[in-house]
Scaffold this motif. Structure first.
Motif, mmCIF file in Angstrom:
data_model
loop_
_atom_site.group_PDB
_atom_site.id
_atom_site.type_symbol
_atom_site.label_atom_id
_atom_site.label_comp_id
_atom_site.label_asym_id
_atom_site.label_seq_id
_atom_site.Cartn_x
_atom_site.Cartn_y
_atom_site.Cartn_z
ATOM 1 N N ALA A 134 33.425 44.596 45.082
ATOM 2 C CA ALA A 134 32.308 44.536 46.026
ATOM 3 C C ALA A 134 32.590 43.538 47.138
ATOM 4 C CB ALA A 134 31.033 44.155 45.269
ATOM 5 N N LYS A 135 33.271 42.436 46.784
ATOM 6 C CA LYS A 135 33.612 41.430 47.792
ATOM 7 C C LYS A 135 34.597 41.989 48.811
ATOM 8 C CE LYS A 135 35.296 36.687 48.164
ATOM 9 N NZ LYS A 135 35.815 35.516 47.402
ATOM 10 N N TYR A 136 35.644 42.772 48.299
ATOM 11 C CA TYR A 136 36.610 43.383 49.217
ATOM 12 C C TYR A 136 35.933 44.375 50.157
ATOM 13 C CZ TYR A 136 40.358 41.451 46.315
ATOM 14 O OH TYR A 136 41.202 40.615 45.656
ATOM 15 N N ASP A 137 35.042 45.227 49.608
ATOM 16 C CA ASP A 137 34.328 46.206 50.438
ATOM 17 C C ASP A 137 33.497 45.514 51.508
ATOM 18 O OD1 ASP A 137 33.668 48.372 47.574
ATOM 19 O OD2 ASP A 137 35.459 48.107 48.841
ATOM 20 N N LYS A 138 32.858 44.444 51.104
ATOM 21 C CA LYS A 138 32.026 43.708 52.050
ATOM 22 C C LYS A 138 32.861 43.063 53.152
ATOM 23 C CE LYS A 138 28.368 40.219 52.122
ATOM 24 N NZ LYS A 138 27.577 39.264 51.287
ATOM 25 N N GLN B 245 32.776 42.649 34.808
ATOM 26 C CA GLN B 245 31.847 42.180 35.832
ATOM 27 C C GLN B 245 32.585 41.489 36.964
ATOM 28 O OE1 GLN B 245 28.576 42.809 35.893
ATOM 29 N NE2 GLN B 245 28.458 41.815 37.891
ATOM 30 N N GLU B 246 33.589 40.664 36.597
ATOM 31 C CA GLU B 246 34.386 39.989 37.633
ATOM 32 C C GLU B 246 35.122 41.003 38.509
ATOM 33 O OE1 GLU B 246 35.417 35.765 35.349
ATOM 34 O OE2 GLU B 246 36.958 37.296 35.651
ATOM 35 N N LYS B 247 35.669 42.059 37.867
ATOM 36 C CA LYS B 247 36.375 43.093 38.625
ATOM 37 C C LYS B 247 35.430 43.805 39.594
ATOM 38 C CE LYS B 247 39.312 47.165 37.939
ATOM 39 N NZ LYS B 247 39.912 48.064 36.913
ATOM 40 N N ALA B 248 34.238 44.136 39.102
ATOM 41 C CA ALA B 248 33.256 44.795 39.970
ATOM 42 C C ALA B 248 32.828 43.877 41.108
ATOM 43 C CB ALA B 248 32.043 45.220 39.135
ATOM 44 N N ASP B 249 32.631 42.586 40.775
ATOM 45 C CA ASP B 249 32.244 41.626 41.820
ATOM 46 C C ASP B 249 33.339 41.479 42.865
ATOM 47 O OD1 ASP B 249 30.548 39.368 39.479
ATOM 48 O OD2 ASP B 249 29.903 41.242 40.451
ATOM 49 N N LEU B 250 34.632 41.476 42.413
ATOM 50 C CA LEU B 250 35.748 41.337 43.352
ATOM 51 C C LEU B 250 35.861 42.555 44.259
ATOM 52 C CD1 LEU B 250 38.092 39.498 44.128
ATOM 53 C CD2 LEU B 250 39.518 40.703 42.474
#
Length: 698
Positions: free
Chosen positions: A539-543, A532-537
């Motif tokens: 998503a943060k980079y894409d954003k 989940q942390e990897k997916a959140d990170l």
């Protein structure tokens, strides 16, 4: 002066006259009820009905808390809830009741509230008063409805017990229609998310407080659930005479029995299941076995279950197979059956869920009885421990290790309580007495006939030989019995140690299994968390990338816009200079005309202002005259309302107050600056919202 009134004494509280009531069971004594926080006196209104009586609660010094004023004001909004009539409260304060408190200092922060007629649930239990099925169901539903309404508002009584549950349903005083069948009193400890935590917390009442929370104090939204479940179960059980007869005293349960596998619990649970259904029995069982108050059933669950019940009696028939099994078992056991029946009543066996005529019961129940007896033995209550050991002994499998252990424990306690007399000694004394008798007989024979001396001596020697043989035989039997008991105790101890060892090994294995499962769950949870942390990170980079591209486009657009604005501003400035030159010429021409027009306008404005000033002065004079007349009328209306209240005409007083408020609101900003007009308005508004408010004379 200490407040110790006598029956018939007069007292005026907040402008209303009362007399102190007389106790119905003690003529010449004031009607008062003592509680843990203070004493409550009955006040009967001089000009009212008996059902309008008030309760004056005088607190002990420890509980005279100034914050009671705010608490009572906040609780006033709950008086519309059925069962919380005492929430309509007025606190005696130095500001409003200074003269009365000066005369009786004990009345500082005392509370006046409605008097609840009828007996308490405590009275019903203490008198062992049987209820009908419809009465039990009605009272239980009423209490569940009160608790459900309170829970929906985040409220809790926090000291729910038999003395604090009033029953107007049994009142001998005629009450108005719509009066609740059950009322709660002593609400000073009430929990609300809008109120501050009390300085002093009560730990619940014996017989109703869960033993796991009794020492920590009760003040939460869940505080009433366990005690409420016990009282509802009592109300339903009080239609069963067997339950009434088994009550501990002031409550059905003794406080030491709370949440333990005691006899009263099994009796009540069985009665609830037979008379009211398994759903009611299960709700009570959930509350009894709960680990915390939030795990207990809500009052809403109780209300739903109770609403489905019928007032008609439901009798649960015993299956024929069970009766036959009981008869067969009784015949097989022979002489032991009468003793077992004598020691364990039939209702106790039924309450434990045992089929009549058997000795099998759930191992958990026997284990809890065994530990409870051990606790009593450690505390020094040997008689109580012996009684529980005996009860548990009749419910274990024959020739099992637990039966041997229980038998040894019972024998040990019996020896401590009633030491066993030495039977061999008794036999020895009997033989001695027999020998004396024989010697006496021989002596008599010697006196009567000297010729029989030789025969008597022979008989005495034979008797003495038989006596010695009997003594040796008794000693051998005693040694054999002691050896058998020692072996039995060693075997029981060995079996107990083996059982304890197996139980410990099972506990260790179970703990290891739980530990492995917990570690596996933790690993899985950690893996899920990392993913989940990897997916959140990501998503943060894409954003962030999208945001950087957006900033670049905004910056480029901003530069182009600034350059275009620069060109546009230059063109506008050149056009502005040309326009300015043309305006100067035109301004010179218009200046002369403007001066002439300005002079004419100034003269016209001066004339207009003079006329307006004269009109304003006339209007102000008229307004001041009207205001003076209205002030006189407002004072007259206030006095009219005051005089009407003094005369007892509340309708006339209310009409005068209404006219005052309407006239006052027409020019509120002016009248609130005139004398005590604002105070008059506040008093009349309080009177209109509560006609018991006394209008002061100003």
């Amino acid at each position: 002066m200490t407040f110790q009134p006598n029956p018939g004494d007069g007292i005026v509280v907040n402008g209303r006259a009362y007399t102190v009531g007389q106790h119905p069971a003690a003529p010449g004594v004031a009607y008062a009820q003592a509680g843990r926080q203070g004493i409550v006196y009955q006040l009967i209104p001089v000009d009212g009905e008996l059902h309008e009586a008030k309760a004056l609660k005088v607190f002990f010094p420890k509980f005279r808390i100034p914050a009671m004023v705010y608490q009572s004001e906040h609780m006033g909004s709950y008086r519309e809830i059925p069962g919380l009539q005492v929430s309509s409260r007025e606190v005696l304060t130095p500001e409003r009741n200074g003269d009365l408190i000066a005369e009786y200092p004990d009345l500082l922060y005392a509370v006046i509230m409605p008097w609840i007629h009828g007996c308490t649930w405590f009275d019903v239990i203490s008198d062992q008063r049987n209820l009908g099925r419809s009465e039990s169901l009605m009272l239980a539903k009423a209490l569940a409805a009160i608790g459900s309404s309170m829970e929906q508002r985040g409220l809790a009584h926090c000291d729910l017990s038999a003395p604090n549950v009033m029953l107007p349903f049994f009142s001998e005083v005629k009450l108005p229609e719509g009066t609740a069948a059950v009322e709660l009193v002593d609400v000073e400890q009430m929990y609300s998310p809008k109120m501050d935590r009390p300085d002093v917390l009560l730990a619940g009442s014996p017989g109703y407080a869960a033993h796991r929370t009794v020492h920590s104090g009760l003040w939460s939204a869940y505080a009433d659930r366990f005690a409420g479940a016990v009282i509802i179960a009592e109300m339903l059980g009080w239609s069963d005479s067997a339950i009434v007869n088994r009550a501990w005293g002031e409550s059905y349960f003794d406080q030491h029995e709370m949440q333990t596998p005691c006899e009263r619990y099994f009796l009540l649970k069985k009665s609830l299941g037979q008379r009211w259904g398994a759903r009611i029995s299960d709700l009570f069982g959930r509350a009894w076995d709960s680990q915390d108050l939030s795990s207990c059933p809500t009052f809403g669950e109780w209300l739903i279950a109770l609403s489905t019940l019928s007032e008609e009696e439901v009798v649960e028939e015993i299956p024929a197979a069970s009766a036959a099994a009981a008869a067969a078992n009784a015949s097989d056991e022979g002489e032991a059956a009468p003793e077992r029946s004598k020691e364990v009543p039939a209702e106790v066996i039924a309450s434990l869920g045992i089929e009549p005529g058997t000795r099998e019961v759930n191992d958990n129940v026997v284990g809890r009885l065994f530990h409870q007896a051990r606790d009593l033995e450690k505390a020094g209550d040997l008689s109580g421990a012996l009684e529980i050991f005996r009860s548990a002994y009749h419910f274990v499998k024959k020739d099992s290790p637990l039966e041997v252990e229980l038998a040894a424990a019972i024998q040990g306690l019996e020896e401590q309580l009633r030491p066993v007399e030495d039977t061999s000694n008794k036999g020895f004394k009997a033989l001695l007495l027999s020998r004396k008798f024989m010697i006496s007989s021989a002596a008599a024979l010697v006196i009567l006939a000297g010729s029989a001396i030789t025969v008597n001596q022979i008989l005495a020697e034979k008797a003495e030989s038989r006596q010695m043989d009997a003594e040796r035989l008794a000693e051998q039997q005693a040694q054999q019995e002691q050896e058998a008991i020692r072996k039995q105790e060693e075997e029981a101890r060995r079996q107990q140690e083996e059982a304890a060892k197996k139980e410990e090994e099972a506990k260790i294995a179970e703990a290891e299994r739980l530990k492995e499962e917990e570690a596996k769950k933790s690993a899985e949870a950690e893996q899920v968390r990392k993913e989940q942390e990897k997916a959140d990170l990501q998503a943060k980079y894409d954003k962030q990338a999208k945001y950087d591209a957006y900033l670049a486009s905004v910056e480029e657009k901003k530069k182009k816009q600034e350059l275009q604005e620069k060109y546009d501003n230059q063109a506008k400035y050149e056009a502005y200079l040309a326009q300015q030159e043309e305006n100067k010429k035109k301004a010179a021409q218009d200046e002369a005309a403007a001066k002439a027009a300005a002079q004419a306008a100034a003269e016209a404005e001066a004339n207009r202002k003079a006329q307006a000033k004269a009109a304003q002065q006339a209007q102000a004079a008229q307004l001041q005259k009207q205001r003076s007349q209205n002030v006189v009328e407002l004072v007259a209306l206030y006095n009219k309302a005051y005089n009407a209240q003094v005369a007892g005409n509340k309708d006339r007083a209310r009409n005068a107050a209404h006219e005052f408020i309407n006239l006052y609101n027409k020019d509120q900003s002016y009248y609130k600056t005139v004398g005590k007009m604002s105070s008059r308005r506040n008093n009349l508004q309080k009177f209109m919202s509560d006609d018991s408010h006394w209008i002061p004379k100003l």
